[in-house]
Design a protein around this motif. Structure first.
Motif, PDB file in Angstrom:
ATOM      1  N   GLN A  39       0.836  -1.209   0.000  1.00  0.00           N
ATOM      2  CA  GLN A  39       0.000   0.000   0.000  1.00  0.00           C
ATOM      3  C   GLN A  39       0.863   1.247   0.000  1.00  0.00           C
ATOM      4  OE1 GLN A  39      -3.045   1.082  -0.040  1.00  0.00           O
ATOM      5  NE2 GLN A  39      -4.352  -0.685   0.254  1.00  0.00           N
ATOM      6  N   ILE A  41       3.798   1.672  -1.251  1.00  0.00           N
ATOM      7  CA  ILE A  41       4.383   1.945  -2.565  1.00  0.00           C
ATOM      8  C   ILE A  41       3.338   2.444  -3.544  1.00  0.00           C
ATOM      9  CG2 ILE A  41       5.547   0.969  -4.540  1.00  0.00           C
ATOM     10  CD1 ILE A  41       6.436  -1.274  -2.734  1.00  0.00           C
ATOM     11  N   LEU A  42       2.197   1.751  -3.577  1.00  0.00           N
ATOM     12  CA  LEU A  42       1.234   2.020  -4.637  1.00  0.00           C
ATOM     13  C   LEU A  42       0.430   3.297  -4.420  1.00  0.00           C
ATOM     14  CD1 LEU A  42       0.043  -1.598  -5.395  1.00  0.00           C
ATOM     15  CD2 LEU A  42       1.552  -0.159  -6.728  1.00  0.00           C
ATOM     16  N   GLN A  49      -6.488  -5.104  -7.701  1.00  0.00           N
ATOM     17  CA  GLN A  49      -5.690  -6.061  -8.480  1.00  0.00           C
ATOM     18  C   GLN A  49      -4.197  -5.788  -8.336  1.00  0.00           C
ATOM     19  OE1 GLN A  49      -8.484  -4.731  -9.496  1.00  0.00           O
ATOM     20  NE2 GLN A  49      -9.538  -5.971 -11.019  1.00  0.00           N
ATOM     21  N   GLU A  50      -3.846  -4.500  -8.471  1.00  0.00           N
ATOM     22  CA  GLU A  50      -2.431  -4.125  -8.330  1.00  0.00           C
ATOM     23  C   GLU A  50      -1.880  -4.623  -7.017  1.00  0.00           C
ATOM     24  OE1 GLU A  50      -2.805   0.213  -8.871  1.00  0.00           O
ATOM     25  OE2 GLU A  50      -0.837  -0.008  -9.781  1.00  0.00           O
ATOM     26  N   VAL A  53      -1.450  -8.437  -6.913  1.00  0.00           N
ATOM     27  CA  VAL A  53      -0.320  -8.931  -7.709  1.00  0.00           C
ATOM     28  C   VAL A  53       1.006  -8.637  -7.019  1.00  0.00           C
ATOM     29  CG1 VAL A  53       0.978  -8.483  -9.819  1.00  0.00           C
ATOM     30  CG2 VAL A  53      -1.459  -8.899  -9.950  1.00  0.00           C
ATOM     31  N   LEU A  54       1.140  -7.435  -6.488  1.00  0.00           N
ATOM     32  CA  LEU A  54       2.406  -7.093  -5.840  1.00  0.00           C
ATOM     33  C   LEU A  54       2.617  -7.909  -4.567  1.00  0.00           C
ATOM     34  CD1 LEU A  54       4.565  -5.214  -6.845  1.00  0.00           C
ATOM     35  CD2 LEU A  54       3.792  -3.488  -5.249  1.00  0.00           C
ATOM     36  N   GLN A  57       3.775 -11.217  -5.527  1.00  0.00           N
ATOM     37  CA  GLN A  57       5.152 -11.167  -6.003  1.00  0.00           C
ATOM     38  C   GLN A  57       6.143 -11.261  -4.849  1.00  0.00           C
ATOM     39  OE1 GLN A  57       5.877  -7.731  -8.456  1.00  0.00           O
ATOM     40  NE2 GLN A  57       8.081  -8.030  -8.369  1.00  0.00           N
ATOM     41  N   TYR A  58       5.784 -10.688  -3.712  1.00  0.00           N
ATOM     42  CA  TYR A  58       6.687 -10.729  -2.567  1.00  0.00           C
ATOM     43  C   TYR A  58       6.321 -11.809  -1.568  1.00  0.00           C
ATOM     44  CZ  TYR A  58       9.130  -6.662  -4.194  1.00  0.00           C
ATOM     45  OH  TYR A  58       9.888  -5.810  -4.934  1.00  0.00           O
ATOM     46  N   ILE A  84      11.264  -4.386  -1.046  1.00  0.00           N
ATOM     47  CA  ILE A  84       9.939  -4.177  -1.621  1.00  0.00           C
ATOM     48  C   ILE A  84       9.844  -2.765  -2.194  1.00  0.00           C
ATOM     49  CG2 ILE A  84       7.480  -4.082  -1.108  1.00  0.00           C
ATOM     50  CD1 ILE A  84       7.819  -6.160   0.943  1.00  0.00           C
ATOM     51  N   THR A  85      10.579  -1.829  -1.568  1.00  0.00           N
ATOM     52  CA  THR A  85      10.486  -0.433  -1.991  1.00  0.00           C
ATOM     53  C   THR A  85      11.075  -0.208  -3.365  1.00  0.00           C
ATOM     54  OG1 THR A  85      10.785   0.134   0.311  1.00  0.00           O
ATOM     55  CG2 THR A  85      10.923   1.919  -1.263  1.00  0.00           C
ATOM     56  N   ASN A  86      12.280  -0.752  -3.616  1.00  0.00           N
ATOM     57  CA  ASN A  86      12.872  -0.475  -4.917  1.00  0.00           C
ATOM     58  C   ASN A  86      13.413  -1.703  -5.630  1.00  0.00           C
ATOM     59  OD1 ASN A  86      15.217  -1.050  -3.538  1.00  0.00           O
ATOM     60  ND2 ASN A  86      15.729   1.092  -3.192  1.00  0.00           N
ATOM     61  N   ASN A  87      13.010  -2.864  -5.176  1.00  0.00           N
ATOM     62  CA  ASN A  87      13.302  -4.088  -5.917  1.00  0.00           C
ATOM     63  C   ASN A  87      14.780  -4.460  -5.991  1.00  0.00           C
ATOM     64  OD1 ASN A  87      11.708  -6.055  -6.903  1.00  0.00           O
ATOM     65  ND2 ASN A  87      11.646  -5.311  -9.004  1.00  0.00           N
TER      66      ASN A  87
ATOM     67  N   ASP B  38      14.679   5.038  -7.198  1.00  0.00           N
ATOM     68  CA  ASP B  38      14.883   4.343  -8.459  1.00  0.00           C
ATOM     69  C   ASP B  38      13.527   3.933  -9.045  1.00  0.00           C
ATOM     70  OD1 ASP B  38      17.154   1.636  -9.445  1.00  0.00           O
ATOM     71  OD2 ASP B  38      16.199   3.256 -10.557  1.00  0.00           O
ATOM     72  N   ARG B  40      10.872   1.327 -10.891  1.00  0.00           N
ATOM     73  CA  ARG B  40      10.667  -0.071 -10.558  1.00  0.00           C
ATOM     74  C   ARG B  40      10.798  -0.980 -11.784  1.00  0.00           C
ATOM     75  NH1 ARG B  40       8.733  -0.801  -5.554  1.00  0.00           N
ATOM     76  NH2 ARG B  40       8.021  -2.885  -6.116  1.00  0.00           N
ATOM     77  N   ARG B  48       4.861  -0.462 -11.307  1.00  0.00           N
ATOM     78  CA  ARG B  48       5.141   0.944 -11.477  1.00  0.00           C
ATOM     79  C   ARG B  48       4.963   1.743 -10.195  1.00  0.00           C
ATOM     80  NH1 ARG B  48       0.981   2.958  -9.951  1.00  0.00           N
ATOM     81  NH2 ARG B  48       1.826   5.026 -10.298  1.00  0.00           N
ATOM     82  N   ALA B 123      -1.352  -6.564 -14.041  1.00  0.00           N
ATOM     83  CA  ALA B 123      -1.945  -5.675 -13.038  1.00  0.00           C
ATOM     84  C   ALA B 123      -1.881  -4.211 -13.453  1.00  0.00           C
ATOM     85  CB  ALA B 123      -1.260  -5.871 -11.685  1.00  0.00           C
ATOM     86  N   ARG B 125      -2.960  -0.627 -13.839  1.00  0.00           N
ATOM     87  CA  ARG B 125      -3.831   0.112 -12.945  1.00  0.00           C
ATOM     88  C   ARG B 125      -5.180   0.427 -13.568  1.00  0.00           C
ATOM     89  NH1 ARG B 125      -2.080   4.774  -8.854  1.00  0.00           N
ATOM     90  NH2 ARG B 125      -1.531   2.910  -7.713  1.00  0.00           N
ATOM     91  N   GLN B 407      -2.004   5.081   6.880  1.00  0.00           N
ATOM     92  CA  GLN B 407      -2.625   4.563   5.662  1.00  0.00           C
ATOM     93  C   GLN B 407      -3.559   3.402   5.981  1.00  0.00           C
ATOM     94  OE1 GLN B 407       0.158   3.038   2.856  1.00  0.00           O
ATOM     95  NE2 GLN B 407      -0.354   4.511   1.303  1.00  0.00           N
TER      96      GLN B 407
END
Lengths: 317, 522, 271
Positions: A39, A41-42, A49-50, A53-54, A57-58, A84-87, B38, B40, B48, B123, B125, B407
């Motif tokens: 949350q 990051i996005l 969905q985003e 998926v993320l 991924q983790y 997770i922040t910048n891969n 950086d 993604r 993204r 995914a 957006r 959040q």
């Protein structure tokens, strides 16, 4: 010597459950914290969905014990996962940040020791004279000042008012040694000033103890010069407890350095951890804490093992 | 004869030298822009964040794009024809457009990109807004000829083009199939944009190179459309996470542009002669949110009393150090739909507030207000609200949480009142959307007035601007009567650039644009 | 001994000043430390506001005084927490030995391996930013140090004759432990507690500085320093006062600690 070897072996063996416990605590503490890294990051326009998926991924969608097992498996293979922040791979992040912190800490502690031990010895030798009082007063004052405040003050004076030195940032030695030095002076100076206080008092205290001991008076009676007494008898024995102190200081510094790194905006390990905690970047937090704990344990182990070298009376039992 | 030959030769020689000098001059022009983290990935719309979108949209372009006034303009489309029933969108592609690898833009490329965008595994957006879950349902995409793409929707959708243009969906940028290798793995974006994707050194910088064959539109630069001619040879997005280090880099020449400086830095940098500032009104929103299901705050009189106890121009001035103007509407100031009804700001009225509180039977019970120090504005507005509301007898109890926890509370609706900030919404429907909806399904929504929700749904179907303005005006009245939220202001984005930089302009969406910008070589 | 007395007196004096300010603040401060006054933001020290005002126009002196109370209360409670639990567990571990002791030491070492600040940080973020959270978090972080000291004392004491004697008389283990072994630890414990008090003040201000301590708008010295940072160039006085207070407290603690250590250490000769 086998006694020594078994001692080392046993010590090493007992660090393993400690480290495992550290890993366990780290892992679960981090997940108890409310908030979702995905949350963060996005942002506020994220779609379900985003997020799903993320998270997948983790591996964040798996049950926690399974996540732990997977992580431990990775760790034992030397893989700390990706931020997770910048891969980016956590391991390389840790190492590059550690370089920065370690450089400053090592330089500072080395210089501090080089100043503190002679100062402490001097004070002990000239006990109760004005010089002694001055040194002790100075040392006590220095160790009472909070490091981040001292840093801010130095920054204000040398960075802003006088503008002699840069105020923020960091240049690695590999890139430009001269510039690197300029960026390093203020944070290192801050650390040195604080640690000199602590170490001087320690050195003085242990030197005083040794000076009282009979075999020193014996040595002097035997006709050894002051200098020889100092160097051959007092120094090594005074140094031993100081050496232990250094170990604690080093280990502790790596943890407490987050504040200094914040003041001087250095890309070090402390700040990496604090930022990662705020961003809920689990892999980085876990990797960082595990790494720091490992360093601390290793440093203390080395200190413990070297202790007999300094004090022949102490046997490794 | 000899003389003229010599003359000719020397002229040629001089010309060559000059040309050489010019080339050398041009080769030196690198524009360095700071980004705070950086990116993604380089795959548009996939994995993204804001920085990623910004970089990627220098490389790819979509069929349409946003203009400065948040209306939609054509980009790769020469024309967009919407059928009378509003269900069929026919895009005619511009002539002579080529990708960075030299291949011409065809309808097949649009289809190829669209297929990847709509793959659920990626995914994207905007997928829910084109597959029927949200704003629109695209039932068919076809390419009747190499220059035409036809989208067929199930029902008319006023915001279909706006969705395609969204910058956080990579503007639905079109890329060539060679962006993906033979096994389907992403390589790098090969688009039609003013810059080519050259080099990505992780955690240090991303470098783009000028697209010499860029075919620009004839209309002036406007948002993400218009003339996007690249004037520099290279753009380097330099990654500097720390704000103070960034400032130092700008002053020392290490970077040329900071696209968003903090309010406290504005005063210092505007006094600095070596730096130029550029201001652009943002389309985000700083707000106070209320949980209308809370036992205490469910009484609209208490919310209204709180609203009346605050001085909005003062809050905006203090918190933004005079940079932003107060705005009390859900619709941000720069929007084309921000008219009279939206511009109204209630005056502070302590007497009225006290009266309402007495009516509601409020006895000084503490109201828990959560905020965070992550964004200074969130904390500062809370402190000011606490001080101002106390004069009406309202007792606000501030709790500072870290961002992720805040959040969390926001997403689950587990709070009484909070400070919050919304990122830019470029259409009023989206603005109202962000805070209203079914609270059972989406606990983060604050407004669930059924009539309002109906009106909101209508605003997404109707295309005529005048009709939409009427709907938004009605919504504004209902919003102000219900007070589920209090809007404070839309932030101003101030950019700082070095004097050698010419032509840089910030805009509402806030992300820097490197086209149309030149920098004198060092 | 004369120098010791000076140390002790000076230390007690400094702590007395800080403690006094804290105590007074409970009943009275020059201004309301939380009162926002937008017209008077960032005023330099003057006769109206002795230490100036901060970025919200609040009186710095009042906030320093209230901050003193906050910091002191948190630190005292934390030390009490650590001493209480550390002593109980240390007594138990040192007395009982065996597997239980070993396990406790492993846990203790694991906790020690975390730099105290970071452990507290982690706990803080879970528990949420409030006074009690900090006390628990820092308390847990410092318990292992107390544990070690107490355990070491117990280990050396239990072999002594008076312990044997106590058992021979017929006292239960518990009685022996509390009446005979525990007093032996008092000396090092007092010295440790004094130092720990200083560390905790420092740790709490460090955590607040990083944004994880007692949260604003309540004033603590640490978060006052943190808020002062962006305004450092315009308003130097904002950063001076809280830092000075922390330094004063630390100095007092160190001097007093010295005096106590020298008093309790029987090996020190009269010089």
């Amino acid at each position: 010597m086998t006694g020594h070897a078994t001692y080392i072996g046993k010590r090493l063996l007992w660090t393993l459950p400690t480290l495992f416990l550290v890993a366990l605590i780290v892992f679960f503490i981090v997940r108890l914290i409310p908030g979702d890294p995905v949350q963060v990051i996005l942002g506020d326009q994220a779609t379900e969905q985003e997020i799903a998926v993320l998270r997948a991924q983790y591996g964040l969608d798996k049950p926690i014990p399974m996540q732990f097992a997977l992580w431990m498996g990775q760790v034992l293979q030397g893989d700390l996962g990706n931020s997770i922040t910048n891969n980016q791979p956590v391991m390389s992040l840790l190492l590059s940040r550690f370089q920065v912190s370690a450089t400053i800490v090592l330089i500072a502690v080395t210089l501090a020791t080089l100043i503190a031990v002679p100062a402490g010895l001097l004070a002990a030798w000239k006990q109760n004279t004005t010089l002694d009082v001055a040194i002790v007063a100075g040392a006590t004052l220095l160790m009472s000042v909070p490091s981040f405040w001292l840093g801010l003050i130095l920054l204000l004076i040398f960075g802003l008012k006088l503008a002699w030195l840069p105020v923020y940032g960091y240049v690695p030695f590999s890139e430009n040694p001269v510039e690197a030095l300029r960026y390093m002076i203020l944070p290192a100076a801050t650390l040195i000033l604080i640690e000199v206080g602590v170490l001087t008092r320690m050195a003085r205290a242990s030197a005083m103890e040794v000076l009282r001991l009979e075999y020193v008076t014996h040595a002097r009676a035997k006709g050894l010069s002051n200098r020889q007494v100092l160097l051959k008898h007092v120094l090594p024995n005074a140094f031993a407890p100081t050496w232990t102190m250094i170990g604690l200081v080093l280990g502790g510094l790596l943890g407490g350095i987050a504040v200094l790194e914040t003041v001087f905006t250095l890309p070090g390990l402390g700040r990496l951890l604090v930022d990662a905690i705020f961003a809920r970047d689990y892999p980085v937090v876990q990797g960082c804490l595990l790494f720091t704990a490992l360093i601390y344990v290793i440093v203390n182990l080395i200190v413990d093992l070297c202790y007999p070298l300094f004090d022949p009376r102490v046997s490794a039992s | 004869m000899m003389l003229s030959k010599k003359l000719l030769l020397s002229c040629l020689f001089a010309g060559a030298l000059l040309g050489q000098a010019n080339m050398a001059h041009a080769q030196d022009s690198t524009l360095k822009i700071r980004i705070n983290a950086d990116i993604r990935s380089s795959d548009p719309g996939v994995n993204r964040d804001a920085n990623t979108d910004m970089v990627v949209m220098h490389v790819v372009e979509g069929l349409v794009g946003y203009k400065e006034d948040s209306t939609i303009g054509n980009m790769l489309a020469e024309s967009v024809d919407i059928s009378d029933d509003g269900k069929v969108y026919t895009f005619k592609l511009r002539d002579g457009i080529t990708f960075h690898n030299g291949a011409p833009l065809t309808a097949e490329d649009v289809l190829f990109s669209w297929k990847r965008y709509t793959d659920p595994a990626n995914a994207w957006r905007c997928l829910p807004d084109v597959n029927g879950q949200g704003l629109a349902h695209v039932v068919n995409v076809a390419a009747p000829d190499p220059k035409t793409v036809v989208f067929t929707l199930e029902k008319p959708a006023a915001l279909f083009l706006a969705t395609l243009a969204r910058t956080d969906c990579a503007g639905t940028g079109i890329y060539h199939h060679e962006s993906v290798d033979a096994s389907g793995k992403w390589v790098k974006p090969i688009g039609t944009g003013p810059f080519k994707f050259e080099n990505w050194v992780s955690n240090q910088y991303i470098e783009l190179a000028r697209n010499e064959n860029y075919k620009a539109l004839s209309t002036p630069r406007d948002g993400m459309v218009g003339d996007k001619t690249p004037l520099v040879d290279k753009v380097r997005f330099v990654i500097i996470p720390d704000d103070s280090a960034t400032k130092a880099a700008l002053l020392s020449g290490g970077i040329d542009i900071i696209s968003d400086i903090s309010n406290t830095d504005v005063a210092e940098l505007s006094a600095n002669k070596t730096v130029k500032l550029d201001k652009a009104q943002g389309m985000g929103l700083n707000v106070f949110l209320f949980q209308t299901r809370d036992p205490l705050l469910s009484d609209v009189r208490i919310r209204r009393a709180l609203e009346l106890s605050l001085d909005y121009p003062e809050i905006a001035t203090v918190v933004t150090e005079g940079q932003a103007e107060a705005g009390h509407s859900v619709i941000p100031r720069p929007s084309a739909f921000f008219k009279t009804a939206q511009a109204e700001i209630p005056s502070r009225n302590i007497e009225e507030a006290k009266k309402l509180l007495a009516e509601a039977g409020y006895n000084g019970q503490p109201i828990e207000w959560i905020t965070s120090k992550q964004y200074p504005a969130l904390f500062d507005t809370a402190v000011l609200a606490q001080a101002m509301a106390s004069e009406a007898g309202i007792n606000l109890d501030i709790k500072v949480l870290d961002w992720a926890t805040l959040q969390d509370h926001y997403n689950n609706g587990t709070y009484q009142a909070m400070s919050m900030t919304y990122s830019a919404r470029l259409d009023p429907s989206l603005s109202f959307d962000m805070m209203s909806g079914n609270k059972d399904k989406q606990p983060r929504k604050v407004w669930d007035n059924p009539e309002a929700l109906e009106l909101l749904a209508k605003s997404k179907e109707v295309s005529d601007p005048a009709a939409r303005q009427e709907i938004f005006d009605k919504l504004e009245t209902m919003y102000r009567a219900d007070v589920p939220m209090i809007s404070l202001y839309s932030g101003v984005k101030t950019a700082a650039v070095r004097p050698a930089v010419q032509g840089y302009k910030g805009w509402a969406v806030g992300q820097p644009r490197a086209w149309g910008v030149s920098v004198e070589a060092d | 001994m004369k120098r010791l007395r000076i140390n002790g007196i000076l230390g007690a004096l400094l702590l007395g000043i800080v403690g006094g300010l804290a105590l007074i603040s409970v009943f009275w401060t020059p201004y309301d430390p939380m009162k926002v006054s937008l017209r008077e933001r960032l005023n330099p020290p003057s006769l109206i506001h002795w230490l100036g005002t901060d970025e919200f126009g609040r009186d710095v002196l009042s906030r320093i005084m209230t901050g003193a109370a906050e910091s002191l209360v948190v630190s005292i409670c934390t030390v009490a927490f650590a001493v209480l639990f550390g002593t109980l567990i240390g007594l138990f571990a040192g007395y009982v030995r065996g597997l239980a002791d070993r396990l406790l030491m492993v846990v203790s070492d694991a906790l020690l391996a975390f730099p105290g600040t970071l452990l507290a940080l982690g706990i803080m973020v879970i528990v949420g930013p409030n006074k009690y959270g900090i006390i628990v978090a820092l308390g847990i972080a410092y318990t292992p140090s107390v544990l070690r000291i107490v355990r070491a004392s117990v280990l050396s004491a239990r072999e002594r004759e008076y312990v044997e004697a106590s058992r021979v008389i017929g006292n239960s283990e518990l009685v022996t432990m509390f009446r005979h072994v525990l007093p032996n630890c008092t000396a090092p414990l007092v010295v440790l507690a004094t130092s720990m008090f200083g560390w905790v003040v420092l740790a709490e201000s460090g955590l607040s500085f990083l944004g994880l301590g007692v949260p604003p708008p309540a004033p603590t010295w640490g978060n006052m320093l943190a808020s002062a940072r962006p305004h450092m160039e315009r308003a130097i006085w904002l950063g001076f006062a809280p830092g000075l207070c922390i330094a004063m407290t630390m100095l007092g603690v160190n001097l007093l600690g010295d005096a106590l250590r020298d008093r309790f250490d029987p090996r020190m000769e009269d010089r």
